[in-house]
Design an enzyme around this catalytic site. Sequence first.
Site, PDB file in Angstrom:
ATOM      1  N   GLU A 262       0.930  -1.060   0.068  1.00 45.18           N
ATOM      2  CA  GLU A 262      -0.294  -0.166   0.024  1.00 45.18           C
ATOM      3  C   GLU A 262       0.749   1.428  -0.233  1.00 45.18           C
ATOM      4  O   GLU A 262       2.013   0.910   0.249  1.00 45.18           O
ATOM      5  CB  GLU A 262      -1.060  -0.129   1.057  1.00 45.18           C
TER       6      GLU A 262
ATOM      7  N   HIS B  36      -9.151   9.398   3.067  1.00 48.19           N
ATOM      8  CA  HIS B  36      -8.875   8.413   2.207  1.00 48.19           C
ATOM      9  C   HIS B  36      -8.956   8.928   0.829  1.00 48.19           C
ATOM     10  O   HIS B  36      -9.969   9.604   0.528  1.00 48.19           O
ATOM     11  CB  HIS B  36      -9.454   7.195   2.528  1.00 48.19           C
TER      12      HIS B  36
ATOM     13  N   ARG C 262      -1.134   8.907   1.859  1.00 48.86           N
ATOM     14  CA  ARG C 262      -2.328   9.283   1.659  1.00 48.86           C
ATOM     15  C   ARG C 262      -2.698  10.800   1.530  1.00 48.86           C
ATOM     16  O   ARG C 262      -3.507  11.376   1.052  1.00 48.86           O
ATOM     17  CB  ARG C 262      -3.265   8.609   2.740  1.00 48.86           C
TER      18      ARG C 262
ATOM     19  N   HIS D 254     -11.487   9.518   6.928  1.00 51.55           N
ATOM     20  CA  HIS D 254     -11.580   8.125   6.880  1.00 51.55           C
ATOM     21  C   HIS D 254     -10.945   7.663   8.446  1.00 51.55           C
ATOM     22  O   HIS D 254     -11.145   6.702   8.732  1.00 51.55           O
ATOM     23  CB  HIS D 254     -10.358   7.642   5.773  1.00 51.55           C
TER      24      HIS D 254
ATOM     25  N   ARG E  37      -1.312   8.847   9.068  1.00 53.22           N
ATOM     26  CA  ARG E  37      -1.276   7.436   9.500  1.00 53.22           C
ATOM     27  C   ARG E  37      -0.630   6.842   8.170  1.00 53.22           C
ATOM     28  O   ARG E  37      -1.121   6.745   7.146  1.00 53.22           O
ATOM     29  CB  ARG E  37      -2.329   6.885   9.896  1.00 53.22           C
TER      30      ARG E  37
END
Length: 531
Positions: free
Chosen positions: A118, A238, A284, A345, A380
């Site tokens: 990811e 997100h 992100r 998110h 994060r």
Amino acid sequence: MNSLDFDVVVIGSGVAGLSLALQIADNLKVAVISKGKLCDGSSLYAQGGIAAVIDEADSIDSHVQDTKDAGAGLSDETVARFVAKNSSNCIDWLISRDIKFSTRKSKSGKFELHLTKEGGHSMRRIVHAADATGKAIIMELLSQIVQHENITIFEDHIAIDLINNKGRSNSYCHGAYILDKLANKVRVFRSKNVVLATGGTSKVYLYTSNPDGASGDGIAMAWRCGCSVANLEFNQFHPTCLFHPQAKSFLISEAVRGEGAKLVHADGKRFMRNYDERAELAPRDIVARAIDNEMKINGLDCVYLDATKLGENKILNHFPNIYEKCRKYGFDMLKEPIPVVPAAHYTCGGVVTDKNGMTGVHGLYAIGEVAYTGLHGANRLASNSLMECLVFASSAAKHILRNIGDTCICEDISDWDESNVIDSDEQVVVSHNWEEVRRFMWDYVGIVRTDKRLERAKNRVELLQREIDEYYWNFKVSPDLIELRNIALVADLIVKSAQSRKESRGLHYSLDYTGQDKTPQPTILTPDFAK
Ligand code: FAD
Ligand code: SIN
């Protein structure tokens, strides 16, 4: 006296609450509380997986570095190391609890965990169960929780407030006032320890990938009980939620980009390379901001995620649920790019805790998304949340087991007093204010902020809080009112945190302060009465 006694009351039945409860229940009498059904939290919806140092080519240093890079200078290195070090043990624990993760055949012919990738990860490091990792964990842990003789489950019970000796030095938490939604009755839950595992607060925004319950109740209750909160300006958006009026911001996992999908415009042109050399696999905050910018400058409703090159085999085996959901809304991922937009998110900040999940109030722990441990910093890293839930559930469980002998149940707790309140006659106030908070937070405290927008949000939230407070003290509590009171308080704390950061970092981007401080610090707020 309308009370129930337990050694430990765990408020929340997501990955954090359930795994902690299972680790203490052989020795202690535990209550697990959920304001809805047991599986209602965000955990059930987790898709991509759990970041863990498993691969031989991977290392703790590398995971720590990726966490710090994503955290944009505010991740606490000792905490990142603590989490990375404990990550493989937590995966082992889940496997010992019978969780079935996706596997693949290794070169030697043996089956091993399949690791996906990811954004922000320099390695394949994500343990997963296809694209429904949360469901695989929650359903299995739940089946074990319901059978445990020392665990009593309270579904449809919403915690209103924690009980403590507020105002005295040496503040202690003795339990919680909890509304039984079906019986419409407030009960006193008395306990030696309380664990907040109530999840995040992304429902404060109009568009969110989170389920309805993510209203920041734990953060609000902890604040009213005297706890400090930190880094609430860093709410993660997100980058890729399905853009469709009925899809309720359904998440399209970052793992889809990890396996090769590209972000494009309607004409098929990619744009992420204009923003970051890691393109679609940048952290992100960068990807969400890039999409937001592309939508704003081009006047678009959405951008597109093109997964057509992944091939049928990968899409149907790795992303069967996402594929089906897209089909349901008329998009075939195998054949066409799908429309996506960012949505709120994840709450990177939360209740300040130490490595044992302890808050500043004795007897009160906070674990999972509700907590601020220092791990995430200003943003994060993907799939670090479930890992954080597991690592801190384990350390808090050990701490509780070691120390519970030193505590006892407080007998001197008053019943919930409803003598001066009446039934609400204007439910419309509650629903109107819900909508208003979420809309102005989206408009003024979203992906890109300015001083002026934050000031507008501040004025509105102060007004609303006064109205809600008056309502709260005059009418009988209802679940909607409890959540509204919490969401307004958390909105206020988010705005205050955002106003105090005079720089752009990670998820907090301000057009008025585009530079960065040389020695950045977390934003810590403490209630006046607890200073
Ligand atoms: P939750 O799972 O949110 O549970 C909160 C619990 O608290 C619920 O049981 C709720 O009923 C209860 N509760 C709340 N308030 C009260 C109250 N007042 N009284 C009583 N009960 C209350 N993270 C990853 O690491 N990997 C992923 O792949 C991933 N994918 C995600 C996909 C989606 C769509 C979403 C929304 C999140 C995802 N995340 C992922 C984030 C991650 O799922 C969450 O951060 C994590 O599951 C939070 O777990 P938790 O146990 O802290 O809280
Ligand atoms: C996702 O699957 O993209 C969500 C992962 C996460 O939130 O960490």
